[in-house]
Design an enzyme around this catalytic site. Sequence first.
Site, PDB file in Angstrom:
ATOM      1  N   ASP A  67      -4.089  12.403 -10.225  1.00 38.71           N
ATOM      2  CA  ASP A  67      -3.494  11.241  -9.568  1.00 38.71           C
ATOM      3  C   ASP A  67      -2.405  11.773  -8.637  1.00 38.71           C
ATOM      4  OD1 ASP A  67      -1.939   9.093  -8.808  1.00 38.71           O
ATOM      5  OD2 ASP A  67      -2.225   8.014 -10.694  1.00 38.71           O
TER       6      ASP A  67
ATOM      7  N   TYR B  32       1.725   7.151 -15.234  1.00 40.28           N
ATOM      8  CA  TYR B  32       1.415   5.810 -14.741  1.00 40.28           C
ATOM      9  C   TYR B  32       0.360   5.946 -13.663  1.00 40.28           C
ATOM     10  CZ  TYR B  32       2.066   1.180 -12.644  1.00 40.28           C
ATOM     11  OH  TYR B  32       1.865  -0.094 -12.153  1.00 40.28           O
TER      12      TYR B  32
ATOM     13  N   LYS C  34       0.310   5.483  -0.966  1.00 35.71           N
ATOM     14  CA  LYS C  34       1.636   5.779  -0.406  1.00 35.71           C
ATOM     15  C   LYS C  34       1.597   6.509   0.935  1.00 35.71           C
ATOM     16  CE  LYS C  34       3.566   5.656  -5.075  1.00 35.71           C
ATOM     17  NZ  LYS C  34       4.264   4.404  -5.226  1.00 35.71           N
TER      18      LYS C  34
END
Length: 431
Positions: free
Chosen positions: A241, A146, A269
Site C-alpha cells: 500500500d 490503515y 494522494k
Amino acid sequence: MSIKTEKSRQLFQRAVQVIPGGVNSPVRAFASVGREPVFIKSARDQYLYDEDNNPYIDYIGSWGPMILGHNEERVTEAVKKQMEHGFSYGAATRLEVQMAELMVELVPSLEMVRMVNSGTEAVMSAIRVARGFTGKNKIIKFEGCYHGHGDALLVKAGSGAMTTGVPDSSGVPFGCVADTLTAKYNDLSSAEACFENHKGEIACVLVEPVAANMGVVLPKEGFLQGLRKLCDKNNALLIFDEVITGFRLQIDGASGYFGVKPDLSTYGKIIGGGMPVGAYGGRKDVMSLVAPVGNVYQAGTLSGNPVAMRAGITQLEILKKEPQIYEKINALGQSFRQGVQKILEKYSLSCQVTGIGSLSCIFFTKKEVTDYESAKTANTNEFAAYFSHMLAKGNYFAPSQFEAIFLSAAHTMENIQKTLGDMQEHFENCM
Ligand code: HOZ
C-alpha cells in the site's frame, strides 16, 4: 493561549447539524485533541488560512498529496487548461494512457495500472484481483496499518480508527472480515504463523511498507524482504500500500527505497496532485485478470477523470524532472527530526521522533515504537496539549498522535526553525 476562531466555531455549529461529526472524514475532527476543527478557507505554498484569516504552516499537506505545496503554478495551470476542455467524459482519454505510461516508467514493479478514485478503492480492488488470481480467499494485514475503509480492512485499523476507538468498525458483517488475518507489524514470525495455520488459503499479504497511519513506524531491516519470501514460498501475492509512500520516499516509492518488488501496489494522494484519485497496478499477468480483459470486475464513472489526470501527470512530471525536490524535502525532514531530538534530549522528555525522508512523527512515549501495541503506549493527553500550543502558534499538524507530519517542496528551513522554536517553548512551559 488561544487564537480567534469565531468563524470556524460558527461553521462547526452548523456543520454538526447536517454532517456526521461536522466533518467529511473523521481524521479532520479535532475531537481526539479535545477541540473543534478550524475551517480552512484557502491555501498557498506551505500555508493554510482559516475562515478567521489565521495563517498556519501546513504540516499535513492534505494528508500527503501536496508534495509540491499548495497551488503549485504548473499544476494549477494544467488544471485550468483541462477545465476548458471539459471536466468528465466517462470515456477513454489520451491522458489516462499518459498517466499509466508515466507510472509504469517510474516504478519498476508496475507493468499495468488501473485508475480509480481513492486509495480505499485501490486497495479493495487490488485484493479482489489477488483473490481472483490465486483462487484463495484469506488475506493478511498488519495491526495498525490503515488501508482505507473497505469492510475487510477495518480490523485493527490505524489512522482515525485508532483515535475514534473503532479499530474494528461496527456495521461490518462478520462474513466480511472472516477472511482477514492480522499479523504484527515488524514481526515476521506472526505472518509466518498465519501461513502455517491457514495452509494454501492465503491470497495476499497487504502491508504499508512504511506504516504511516499509526504514527510513522519504519520497517525493521529484513521485514519487507521476509514478507516477499513468505509470499513466494506460499504462492501468495505481496501488495504494497503505497498510498502515502508512493512517489514520496523517492520517485519509485517504498518499493524502490527498500529494494523489494511487490506483485501489486496501490496508490492515491500524490498521483492526483490534490484531485481525488487512486490507482492499483503491478504484474501484467495479474492485472490482465481485470475486466474487460479478465473476469475480475472493477469499474468507475469518474475513474481516470481528465482533470485529476492532468493534475497528477503534471505533478509526477515535475517530480521526475526535478530530483532535487526529493533532496530538499528529505533534508528538511532530517533537519526537523534532528531539531526535535535535540529538544527531547534537552528536556529529558519521554518522547521520541521517528520518520523517513519527508515523513515524521513525534511519539509521546519512551517505549520504542515498532508496532501497534507500542504505538498505543503514547500519551494522547500530552499530545493534545502539545497540539493545541502548536496550533495557537500557527503550526497545523494532524490532530492525532497517530498520523504523519508531511513536508513539501514549498517548506523552508525558516519554517522548520520557527516550528522547532514553538515546540521548545511548549516543552519549556511544561517543565
Ligand atoms: N491516510 C489518511 C489518514 N491517515 C487518510 C485521510 C482521511 O482518512 O481522511
